[in-house]
Design an enzyme around this catalytic site. Structure first.
Site, PDB file in Angstrom:
ATOM      1  N   SER A   7      -5.759  -3.530   7.916  1.00 35.10           N
ATOM      2  CA  SER A   7      -5.860  -4.354   7.860  1.00 35.10           C
ATOM      3  C   SER A   7      -5.741  -5.528   9.329  1.00 35.10           C
ATOM      4  CB  SER A   7      -4.471  -4.817   6.859  1.00 35.10           C
ATOM      5  OG  SER A   7      -4.639  -6.271   6.478  1.00 35.10           O
TER       6      SER A   7
ATOM      7  N   GLY B 182     -14.773 -16.590   4.378  1.00 31.45           N
ATOM      8  CA  GLY B 182     -13.886 -15.714   4.853  1.00 31.45           C
ATOM      9  C   GLY B 182     -14.116 -13.910   4.405  1.00 31.45           C
ATOM     10  N   GLY B 183     -13.039 -13.117   5.078  1.00 31.95           N
ATOM     11  CA  GLY B 183     -13.221 -11.628   4.567  1.00 31.95           C
ATOM     12  C   GLY B 183     -13.185 -11.488   2.979  1.00 31.95           C
TER      13      GLY B 183
ATOM     14  N   SER C 267       0.522  -1.566  -0.151  1.00 32.66           N
ATOM     15  CA  SER C 267       0.294   0.187  -0.334  1.00 32.66           C
ATOM     16  C   SER C 267       0.778   1.209   0.351  1.00 32.66           C
ATOM     17  CB  SER C 267      -1.104   0.102   1.059  1.00 32.66           C
ATOM     18  OG  SER C 267      -1.822  -1.059   1.252  1.00 32.66           O
TER      19      SER C 267
ATOM     20  N   GLY D 248      -6.511 -11.728  -8.985  1.00 29.07           N
ATOM     21  CA  GLY D 248      -7.080 -11.410  -7.823  1.00 29.07           C
ATOM     22  C   GLY D 248      -6.752  -9.512  -7.446  1.00 29.07           C
TER      23      GLY D 248
ATOM     24  N   LYS E 289     -10.008  -5.374  11.189  1.00 32.53           N
ATOM     25  CA  LYS E 289     -10.858  -4.804  10.462  1.00 32.53           C
ATOM     26  C   LYS E 289     -12.173  -5.326  11.245  1.00 32.53           C
ATOM     27  CE  LYS E 289      -9.105  -5.384   5.658  1.00 32.53           C
ATOM     28  NZ  LYS E 289      -9.263  -6.230   4.357  1.00 32.53           N
TER      29      LYS E 289
HETATM   30  P1  NAD Z   1     -10.097 -16.024   5.399  1.00 36.18           P
HETATM   31  O1  NAD Z   1      -9.028 -17.165   6.357  1.00 36.18           O
HETATM   32  O2  NAD Z   1     -11.375 -14.753   6.191  1.00 36.18           O
HETATM   33  O3  NAD Z   1     -11.088 -17.112   4.369  1.00 36.18           O
HETATM   34  C1  NAD Z   1     -10.734 -18.594   3.952  1.00 36.18           C
HETATM   35  C2  NAD Z   1     -11.713 -18.198   3.669  1.00 36.18           C
HETATM   36  O4  NAD Z   1     -11.138 -19.911   2.373  1.00 36.18           O
HETATM   37  C3  NAD Z   1     -12.788 -19.678   3.957  1.00 36.18           C
HETATM   38  O5  NAD Z   1     -13.972 -19.875   3.353  1.00 36.18           O
HETATM   39  C4  NAD Z   1     -12.327 -21.190   4.786  1.00 36.18           C
HETATM   40  O6  NAD Z   1     -13.164 -21.588   4.237  1.00 36.18           O
HETATM   41  C5  NAD Z   1     -11.859 -20.773   2.905  1.00 36.18           C
HETATM   42  N1  NAD Z   1     -10.912 -22.304   2.924  1.00 36.18           N
HETATM   43  C6  NAD Z   1      -9.818 -21.875   3.345  1.00 36.18           C
HETATM   44  N2  NAD Z   1      -9.416 -23.207   3.102  1.00 36.18           N
HETATM   45  C7  NAD Z   1      -9.761 -24.178   1.822  1.00 36.18           C
HETATM   46  C8  NAD Z   1      -9.733 -25.239   1.237  1.00 36.18           C
HETATM   47  N3  NAD Z   1      -8.736 -25.669   1.390  1.00 36.18           N
HETATM   48  N4  NAD Z   1     -10.698 -25.586   0.590  1.00 36.18           N
HETATM   49  C9  NAD Z   1     -12.197 -24.674   0.538  1.00 36.18           C
HETATM   50  N5  NAD Z   1     -12.524 -23.917   1.066  1.00 36.18           N
HETATM   51  C10 NAD Z   1     -11.145 -23.547   1.680  1.00 36.18           C
HETATM   52  O7  NAD Z   1      -9.113 -15.480   4.190  1.00 36.18           O
HETATM   53  P2  NAD Z   1      -9.568 -14.006   3.892  1.00 36.18           P
HETATM   54  O8  NAD Z   1      -9.139 -13.566   4.022  1.00 36.18           O
HETATM   55  O9  NAD Z   1     -11.210 -14.107   3.116  1.00 36.18           O
HETATM   56  O10 NAD Z   1      -8.692 -14.469   1.824  1.00 36.18           O
HETATM   57  C11 NAD Z   1      -8.826 -15.669   1.338  1.00 36.18           C
HETATM   58  C12 NAD Z   1      -7.616 -15.579  -0.229  1.00 36.18           C
HETATM   59  O11 NAD Z   1      -8.374 -13.972  -0.512  1.00 36.18           O
HETATM   60  C13 NAD Z   1      -6.183 -15.288   0.141  1.00 36.18           C
HETATM   61  O12 NAD Z   1      -6.015 -16.249  -0.428  1.00 36.18           O
HETATM   62  C14 NAD Z   1      -6.048 -14.014   0.330  1.00 36.18           C
HETATM   63  O13 NAD Z   1      -4.883 -13.549  -0.089  1.00 36.18           O
HETATM   64  C15 NAD Z   1      -7.359 -13.525  -1.068  1.00 36.18           C
HETATM   65  N6  NAD Z   1      -6.973 -12.292  -0.557  1.00 36.18           N
HETATM   66  C16 NAD Z   1      -6.937 -11.125  -1.982  1.00 36.18           C
HETATM   67  C17 NAD Z   1      -7.371 -10.125  -1.863  1.00 36.18           C
HETATM   68  C18 NAD Z   1      -7.104  -9.114  -3.020  1.00 36.18           C
HETATM   69  O14 NAD Z   1      -7.368  -7.651  -2.791  1.00 36.18           O
HETATM   70  N7  NAD Z   1      -7.226  -9.647  -4.402  1.00 36.18           N
HETATM   71  C19 NAD Z   1      -8.229  -9.288  -0.664  1.00 36.18           C
HETATM   72  C20 NAD Z   1      -7.980  -9.676   0.659  1.00 36.18           C
HETATM   73  C21 NAD Z   1      -7.974 -11.272   0.269  1.00 36.18           C
END
Ligand code: NAD
Length: 288
Positions: A69, A135-136, A24, A257, A73
């Site tokens: 972050s 998730g988030g 950022s 993403g 959050k």
């Molecule tokens: P989180 O921990 O809040 O949620 C994880 C999610 O993934 C949950 O729904 C969980 O059930 C699922 N999950 C985890 N392992 C799994 C598996 N083996 N099989 C099936 N489902 C599974 O995480 P988050 O913050 O939501 O992040 C999730 C992804 O999004 C990460 O890869 C993160 O890098 C990416 N992300 C990208 C951006 C972006 O701007 N592009 C922003 C935030 C997060």
């Protein structure tokens, strides 16, 4: 930089821990420099017991705004004056705007996702989305998509701790928006196939495809894909997950993403400065 910082320069920032890996500061400082805006953006590594003092300090120093972050959050809201409707729906905040001492929290991750689709010429308004995750990242996406006018969202998740959040997301969407949301167990492969078949877009919003899951797909196999399905992944490291690779082979339009990350920053930047972030300049600064 020494030429840019003067007695007039105002501050923007980010609070989180850990924080030193964050892109950022590079993003926002490149944008300010390009547009000649007199702001500097710094990353502050804050420990949980310092959060309240940090917010008070940022306010006292009249910092214009800051990103939030992990792990703050979901906890910073209690120290703010206002929380936007979308942040209330998500139960999370990634951006604080300081309007002369009035602190408003909002979340731009979902806007970032929706903007990234638009940027690629993809319009999903009035259409159906199937998404894996609660998730988030997934929560921000489904709430914004529902608010923006996506007609139906089918959410799949494992029966893990985020299942409860998935249930909450479905009820918030159905109660507070015109979108119809449904929740399915990711193990229900018949439902997965059926829901993807009737969707315009399939989104992976889980970790599957990065870290320990590089080379893995959240779908059981490629037979769930079809040529006219848009396939998106929130992951951008690796740039092309196994899911996107397979989808591309099938001729699907794919999107990673990176756009979500860039456009969530751009949305925060617009809230603080009123200006559009120069995306091409920022991409270059990030070496993307
Ligand atoms: P989180 O921990 O809040 O949620 C994880 C999610 O993934 C949950 O729904 C969980 O059930 C699922 N999950 C985890 N392992 C799994 C598996 N083996 N099989 C099936 N489902 C599974 O995480 P988050 O913050 O939501 O992040 C999730 C992804 O999004 C990460 O890869 C993160 O890098 C990416 N992300 C990208 C951006 C972006 O701007 N592009 C922003 C935030 C997060």
């Amino acid at each position: 930089m020494e030429k840019r910082i003067t007695g007039h320069t105002e501050l923007l920032g980010l609070i989180a821990t850990p924080i030193r890996h964050s892109k950022s500061p590079t993003m926002h400082n490149a944008a300010c420099q390009e547009l000649g805006l007199d702001y500097a953006y710094l990353a502050f590594d804050i420990q949980p017991e310092q959060l309240e003092d940090a917010v008070k300090g940022l306010k006292a120093l009249n910092v214009r705004g800051w990103n939030v972050s992990m792990p703050y959050k979901t906890t910073i809201g209690q120290y703010l004056d206002r929380i936007s409707p979308i942040a209330q729906m998500c139960g999370a905040i990634n951006t604080v705007i300081n309007d002369q001492g009035v602190l408003t929290g909002t979340i731009t991750d979902g806007t970032g996702y929706m903007e990234s689709l638009k940027d690629q010429g993809i319009d999903i308004i009035g259409k159906k989305m199937t998404i894996v995750g609660a998730g988030g990242a997934a929560t921000a996406i489904v709430m914004q998509a529902a608010m923006d006018g996506v007609k139906e969202i089918s959410i799949f998740n494992r029966k893990d701790p985020s299942w409860q959040r998935a249930q909450l997301n479905v009820s918030i969407i159905n109660e507070q928006t015109d979108c119809h949301a449904q929740l399915f167990d990711l193990d229900d492969t018949d439902a997965l196939r059926q829901e993807i078949n009737s969707s315009a877009i399939f989104t992976n919003a889980t970790n599957v495809g990065m870290g320990n899951f590089v080379g893995k797909m959240v779908l059981p196999d490629t037979s769930y894909l079809r040529k006219d399905l848009i396939v998106s992944d929130v992951i951008y490291m690796p740039e092309k997950t196994k899911l996107l690779e397979e989808a591309e082979k099938m001729g699907c339009q794919t999107i990673n993403g990176l756009g979500m990350m860039l456009f969530q920053g751009a949305a925060s930047f617009r809230l603080w400065t009123g200006k559009d972030m120069p995306i091409d300049v920022v991409k270059k600064a990030l070496n993307f």
